[in-house]
Design a protein around this motif. Structure first.
Motif, PDB file in Angstrom:
ATOM      1  N   ALA A 536      -6.219  47.400 -31.878  1.00 43.49           N
ATOM      2  CA  ALA A 536      -5.725  46.236 -32.617  1.00 43.49           C
ATOM      3  C   ALA A 536      -4.794  45.399 -31.737  1.00 43.49           C
ATOM      4  CB  ALA A 536      -4.989  46.693 -33.874  1.00 43.49           C
ATOM      5  N   PRO A 537      -4.780  44.089 -31.940  1.00 43.26           N
ATOM      6  CA  PRO A 537      -3.933  43.217 -31.112  1.00 43.26           C
ATOM      7  C   PRO A 537      -2.447  43.382 -31.451  1.00 43.26           C
ATOM      8  CG  PRO A 537      -5.027  41.936 -32.817  1.00 43.26           C
ATOM      9  CD  PRO A 537      -5.614  43.312 -32.883  1.00 43.26           C
ATOM     10  N   VAL A 538      -1.615  43.132 -30.442  1.00 46.33           N
ATOM     11  CA  VAL A 538      -0.160  43.122 -30.614  1.00 46.33           C
ATOM     12  C   VAL A 538       0.374  41.884 -29.909  1.00 46.33           C
ATOM     13  CG1 VAL A 538       0.125  45.622 -30.814  1.00 46.33           C
ATOM     14  CG2 VAL A 538       0.172  44.548 -28.546  1.00 46.33           C
ATOM     15  N   VAL A 539       1.503  41.389 -30.370  1.00 50.11           N
ATOM     16  CA  VAL A 539       2.153  40.242 -29.738  1.00 50.11           C
ATOM     17  C   VAL A 539       3.279  40.770 -28.863  1.00 50.11           C
ATOM     18  CG1 VAL A 539       3.477  38.133 -30.110  1.00 50.11           C
ATOM     19  CG2 VAL A 539       1.567  38.697 -31.637  1.00 50.11           C
ATOM     20  N   VAL A 540       3.239  40.431 -27.587  1.00 51.21           N
ATOM     21  CA  VAL A 540       4.228  40.940 -26.642  1.00 51.21           C
ATOM     22  C   VAL A 540       4.962  39.777 -25.975  1.00 51.21           C
ATOM     23  CG1 VAL A 540       2.910  43.035 -26.182  1.00 51.21           C
ATOM     24  CG2 VAL A 540       2.599  41.032 -24.708  1.00 51.21           C
ATOM     25  N   SER A 541       6.165  40.061 -25.518  1.00 50.23           N
ATOM     26  CA  SER A 541       6.952  39.100 -24.741  1.00 50.23           C
ATOM     27  C   SER A 541       7.926  39.906 -23.900  1.00 50.23           C
ATOM     28  CB  SER A 541       7.711  38.141 -25.667  1.00 50.23           C
ATOM     29  OG  SER A 541       8.619  38.861 -26.483  1.00 50.23           O
ATOM     30  N   ARG A 542       8.674  39.221 -23.047  1.00 46.87           N
ATOM     31  CA  ARG A 542       9.602  39.933 -22.176  1.00 46.87           C
ATOM     32  C   ARG A 542      10.725  40.613 -22.955  1.00 46.87           C
ATOM     33  NH1 ARG A 542       7.570  35.841 -19.070  1.00 46.87           N
ATOM     34  NH2 ARG A 542       6.948  36.442 -16.956  1.00 46.87           N
ATOM     35  N   ASP A 543      11.074  40.050 -24.101  1.00 45.03           N
ATOM     36  CA  ASP A 543      12.141  40.676 -24.880  1.00 45.03           C
ATOM     37  C   ASP A 543      11.613  41.590 -25.978  1.00 45.03           C
ATOM     38  OD1 ASP A 543      11.131  38.448 -26.168  1.00 45.03           O
ATOM     39  OD2 ASP A 543      12.989  37.975 -27.204  1.00 45.03           O
TER      40      ASP A 543
END
Length: 645
Positions: A536-543
């Motif tokens: 399943a997709p996840v939303v990622v970022s540096r924080d």
């Protein structure tokens, strides 16, 4: 928005704390082998050498200061090779900046020095009612740092001069808002991703190496199977605690000490007061101070007319924001806790009294003494253990020099054994095995001391089996060692490392299989994105990394998104391989004005720090700074760790 950065900063401070503390001048080393303390050269700045002794002194000084300021700090952090190396880097930095200040003719005027001393809170608290400095207390303050007043002022002058070196960069750095916004928008961009993991461990069962393959790996990778040279040692440690063990205090001496010091040992008198403060800094114009004094006189007249209204008057009129909300209450305090004019007034009053207007460097105070807590004199039996400990400490300090001389001479004159010295001074002979030249992971105390380890591996110690000389391993601590067994470096035989060889071969082959399958899937999914079966997709970022590995996060955020979906493969070394599918870009949430302002300030600070570090690197190159000892490094296999008894 920057919570993760702040958390990261705290972690970095735990590892690199010695690199970010202000510069302090080294103290002279107490000891009995001062001629030996210079040791080898560990670093050089221009034509000036930095010796092992200077490094040890710097590390001790900084460690002591940090222990005093952070009592709960884990001592193992300070004794670690990384912490010691950080102190050497700090010492090199101080020398580079000092040489730059000298070459650039950066000096500190008497007026600038005087202003800095006046702004020092510790020194400001030593001023008497007439504004003059209490010189006796000033001498005591700087003596605590091992300096005379002249030496302390010279140190402050030097520090101020050195600060000017970096001030030209740090004081002029900036980042335009438009540039900061572009960088921050990219930095905080989010991406929706799917990640397929090909873990090496899942392929291990498919690997079954033959004996010949294991033997070939062993022969081709001899460096992996080296056992470092190591020794078994006996050693003695002479410190204040060991001297105390030989000291016996008679009952008569204990009682005599009690009779002379009972009042002091029972504790200090505490007083509780409330105050109303009218701010008037000492450097304020005379007219402003006169206005403040007049206001204080008006308030004093009002509280004298209605003493019970003191708390309410403080809430409404005191400019001490810390106590005003509590009716001016300062809670209990002892002598030395307040500025001297305030202290003198409070300890001259009776409970319930209201003082005259008291002038201090902060302004004008009206004080009401609300309570007095007299110390209750404690009995001899209650204080016996403390008195005995105090007297033993005092006598140990006075005897240490004499005992240290006997220790130093004894380990030298009877160099074939430590037992005679141990018996004479009632010291415990300690033992350690698998001691290596460099402080081993997990080693603490004297076995983490580079100077002691160098003495242990000296030719006389190993080949002639002589005691080492007495080494100063800490303030008021001498250590001597004796090698009982030496094992040279060798390649471990296959029979001893066969399981390790097999594990390495299996791990290597499993990682190769994981990578192979991952790369095949990557090619197939690029050719037909609709056929990609992924989690399943996840939303990622540096924080918000969502607990994915850093390499995978970095690849996901750097992937070319000109055409979506975008696929990228990530090699994870021994852990295997990952395929990342980037589905879409999630723009950064636009922060409110205040948050945006704070973010830009943080970005500007990063930029200034980067410029400052780059400037320092240029100075290092200009003044030919070099560190001649290797930095601590993680090893691919475990080295022997000193075992001690």
């Amino acid at each position: 928005m920057f919570d993760f950065v702040r958390k990261h900063t705290k972690i970095m401070m735990a590892v690199m704390f010695l690199l970010i503390i202000p510069s302090f001048v080294l103290f002279g080393i107490d000891g009995y082998n001062q001629s030996r303390d210079a040791g080898g050269v560990v670093a050089r700045v221009g034509s000036h050498d930095i010796t092992q002794g200077e490094w040890d002194a710097m590390h001790r000084s900084e460690s002591d200061r940090l222990r005093a300021s952070m009592p709960n700090l884990d001592a193992k952090l300070l004794d670690s090779p990384a912490a010691r190396y950080a102190s050497l880097e700090r010492l090199v930095r101080d020398r580079v900046l000092a040489q730059a200040a000298d070459e650039f003719k950066l000096t500190t005027s008497d007026a600038r020095l005087a202003r800095s001393l006046q702004e020092n809170p510790s020194i400001a608290s030593l001023r008497q009612a007439d504004g003059k400095l209490d010189m006796e207390r000033y001498r005591q303050l700087v003596a605590g740092q091992g300096l005379s007043p002249e030496g302390f002022e010279a140190r402050v002058r030097q520090d101020l001069s050195v600060r000017q070196v970096e001030a030209g960069v740090a004081g002029t750095g900036f980042a335009a808002a438009s540039v900061a916004d572009v960088a921050l928008n990219a930095f905080f961009e989010k991406r929706e991703v799917q990640i397929a993991s090909f873990n090496a461990a899942d392929f291990a069962a498919k690997v079954n190496p033959t004996d010949s393959e294991l033997d070939a790996f062993y022969k081709a990778n001899q460096a992996l199977f080296q056992s470092a040279e190591h020794v078994s040692v006996e050693y003695l440690v002479l410190d204040l605690d060991s001297v105390k063990k030989s000291i016996v205090i008679s009952d008569a001496d204990l009682k005599s000490y009690y009779e002379q010091n009972a009042e002091r040992l029972s504790g200090k008198e505490e007083r509780r007061a409330s105050h109303i403060l009218v701010n008037a800094p000492k450097d304020a114009p005379a007219a402003d101070r006169q206005t403040a004094k007049a206001r204080a006189d008006e308030l004093l007249k009002a509280v004298r007319q209605s003493p019970d209204s003191f708390a309410e008057m403080a809430k409404q009129n005191s400019q001490d924001t810390g106590s005003a909300t509590n009716g001016g209450d300062l809670d209990f305090f002892t002598r030395g806790a307040m500025v001297k004019p305030f202290e003198d007034a409070a300890f001259a009053m009776k409970k319930g009294d209201i003082s005259e207007v008291v002038e201090s460097d902060f302004g004008y105070h009206i004080i009401k003494l609300t309570d007095v807590k007299k110390p209750v004199q404690r009995s001899f039996e209650e204080l016996r253990a403390r008195i005995e400990a105090d007297l033993k400490t005092q006598q140990a300090q006075s005897r240490f020099a004499e005992t240290a001389e006997a220790f130093t001479n004894g380990v030298y004159e009877q160099s074939d054994s430590l037992k005679p010295v141990a018996d004479k001074l009632q010291l415990e002979v300690k033992t350690a095995t698998n001691v290596v030249r460099q402080p081993a992971t997990g080693a603490t105390g004297v076995l983490a001391n580079a100077k002691f380890l160098a003495a242990i591996f000296n030719t006389d110690s190993i080949e002639k089996k002589r005691n080492t000389e007495a080494i100063e391993t800490a303030p008021n601590q001498l250590t001597a060692g004796h090698v009982t067994q030496y094992t040279p470096a060798r390649t471990l035989p296959f029979t001893e490392v066969s399981q390790f060889v097999r594990d390495r071969v299996v791990a290597t082959r499993a990682a190769e299989l994981a990578k192979k399958e991952g790369m095949e899937k990557l090619l197939a999914w690029k050719a037909s994105p609709a056929a990609a079966l992924m989690p399943a997709p996840v939303v990622v970022s540096r924080d918000k990394a969502q607990n994915i590995p850093q390499q995978v996060l970095t690849a996901a955020l750097r992937a070319d998104v000109a055409a979506l979906p975008a696929f990228v493969g990530v090699e994870l070394g021994a852990n295997g391989y990952s395929v990342v599918r980037v589905n879409k870009i999630v723009p950064r949430v636009v922060p409110n004005d205040e948050a945006a302002k704070q973010d830009r300030l943080q970005y500007a600070q990063w930029w200034i720090e980067a410029e400052n570090q780059a400037y320092y690197e240029l100075l290092k190159e200009r003044f030919k700074a070099q560190i001649m000892t290797s930095s601590p490094a993680l090893n691919s296999i475990d080295l022997p760790v000193a075992a001690q008894n």
